[in-house]
Design an enzyme around this catalytic site. Sequence first.
Site, PDB file in Angstrom:
ATOM      1  NE  ARG A  21     -36.358 -13.597  27.251  1.00  0.00           N
ATOM      2  CZ  ARG A  21     -36.216 -14.186  26.119  1.00  0.00           C
ATOM      3  NH1 ARG A  21     -36.678 -13.595  24.979  1.00  0.00           N
ATOM      4  NH2 ARG A  21     -35.112 -14.984  25.687  1.00  0.00           N
ATOM      5  NE  ARG A  34     -34.369 -24.561  21.357  1.00  0.00           N
ATOM      6  CZ  ARG A  34     -35.009 -23.487  21.457  1.00  0.00           C
ATOM      7  NH1 ARG A  34     -36.010 -23.533  21.393  1.00  0.00           N
ATOM      8  NH2 ARG A  34     -34.781 -22.603  22.405  1.00  0.00           N
ATOM      9  NE  ARG A  56     -31.987 -19.145  26.298  1.00  0.00           N
ATOM     10  CZ  ARG A  56     -32.774 -19.736  25.497  1.00  0.00           C
ATOM     11  NH1 ARG A  56     -33.087 -20.796  25.404  1.00  0.00           N
ATOM     12  NH2 ARG A  56     -33.733 -18.804  24.790  1.00  0.00           N
ATOM     13  CE  LYS A  59     -40.914 -17.043  24.198  1.00  0.00           C
ATOM     14  NZ  LYS A  59     -40.013 -16.467  23.686  1.00  0.00           N
ATOM     15  NE  ARG A  93     -31.310 -20.206  20.513  1.00  0.00           N
ATOM     16  CZ  ARG A  93     -32.397 -19.735  20.881  1.00  0.00           C
ATOM     17  NH1 ARG A  93     -33.498 -19.646  20.161  1.00  0.00           N
ATOM     18  NH2 ARG A  93     -32.462 -19.208  22.022  1.00  0.00           N
TER      19      ARG A  93
HETATM   20  P1  AMP Z   1     -34.560 -15.752  22.513  1.00  0.00           P
HETATM   21  O1  AMP Z   1     -34.332 -16.415  21.110  1.00  0.00           O
HETATM   22  O2  AMP Z   1     -35.927 -15.025  22.324  1.00  0.00           O
HETATM   23  O3  AMP Z   1     -34.642 -16.980  23.389  1.00  0.00           O
HETATM   24  O4  AMP Z   1     -33.381 -14.863  23.005  1.00  0.00           O
HETATM   25  C1  AMP Z   1     -32.110 -15.433  23.084  1.00  0.00           C
HETATM   26  C2  AMP Z   1     -31.225 -14.376  24.000  1.00  0.00           C
HETATM   27  O5  AMP Z   1     -31.274 -13.056  23.682  1.00  0.00           O
HETATM   28  C3  AMP Z   1     -31.625 -14.380  25.215  1.00  0.00           C
HETATM   29  O6  AMP Z   1     -31.392 -15.337  26.131  1.00  0.00           O
HETATM   30  C4  AMP Z   1     -31.162 -13.052  25.968  1.00  0.00           C
HETATM   31  O7  AMP Z   1     -29.917 -13.297  26.239  1.00  0.00           O
HETATM   32  C5  AMP Z   1     -31.470 -12.368  24.636  1.00  0.00           C
HETATM   33  N1  AMP Z   1     -32.742 -11.612  24.561  1.00  0.00           N
HETATM   34  C6  AMP Z   1     -33.723 -11.800  23.666  1.00  0.00           C
HETATM   35  N2  AMP Z   1     -34.742 -10.925  24.024  1.00  0.00           N
HETATM   36  C7  AMP Z   1     -34.376 -10.310  25.267  1.00  0.00           C
HETATM   37  C8  AMP Z   1     -35.116  -9.328  25.791  1.00  0.00           C
HETATM   38  N3  AMP Z   1     -36.187  -8.893  25.768  1.00  0.00           N
HETATM   39  N4  AMP Z   1     -34.515  -8.890  27.018  1.00  0.00           N
HETATM   40  C9  AMP Z   1     -33.259  -9.213  27.308  1.00  0.00           C
HETATM   41  N5  AMP Z   1     -32.468 -10.081  26.806  1.00  0.00           N
HETATM   42  C10 AMP Z   1     -33.039 -10.823  25.662  1.00  0.00           C
END
Ligand code: AMP
Length: 191
Positions: free
Chosen positions: A92, A131, A149, A17, A138
Amino acid sequence: MSETLRIVMLGPPGAGKGTQSVLTAKARKIPHISSGDLFREAVKNETALGKRVKGYLDKGELVPDSLVIELIQERLSKPDCKSGFLLDGFIRTVAQAEALDALLLKSGVELTHVIDVKVEDSVLIERIRLRGASGSGRSDDNAEVAAKRLQVYWTQTAPVTDYYKKKGKIFDVDGLGSIDEVQARIERLLR
Ligand code: AMP
């Protein structure tokens, strides 16, 4: 003039994504807004927001809706979003989807596309593991957090798909294949 695109990208962690979001936003000259990037930046810079969200990110849990909604509100109010935007990872939970709809309604606009990048679980786990092994930098890319996750995705984020389905907004995209193949599928549906 071409249509103003207001896109939400959905999809489980590891579906590609993020990569597809960057490419689509670039091709369509709209801002790519990634909540994960904004949160990681805040953590890195040790801002007040960063201090509040670090624990959630490290554990693979969702940041509370109120903080996410505040961040969306602030970001979407910037002038570069007037001509469209692509939200990556921002929606989310159903509460976040509802808050976004309400926010857009106030400006008299709507989302134009909700794109759901689909990849089966076994492939996702392998991708996230690779990854982590390649040292993506990360802190949430180890096997345990990856599994968490995914579980969070299925319980809290998958219902968002139904929310948008009911509104007739969702476009499914097969996330299996090369980056170019998946990007071509997205381009086709935006035409
Ligand atoms: P991502 O890079 O989009 O996978 O986001 C990494 C982490 O950020 C996630 O595992 C959550 O802890 C937090 N996070 C990102 N976007 C959201 C969201 N829309 N709602 C809640 N937590 C978020």
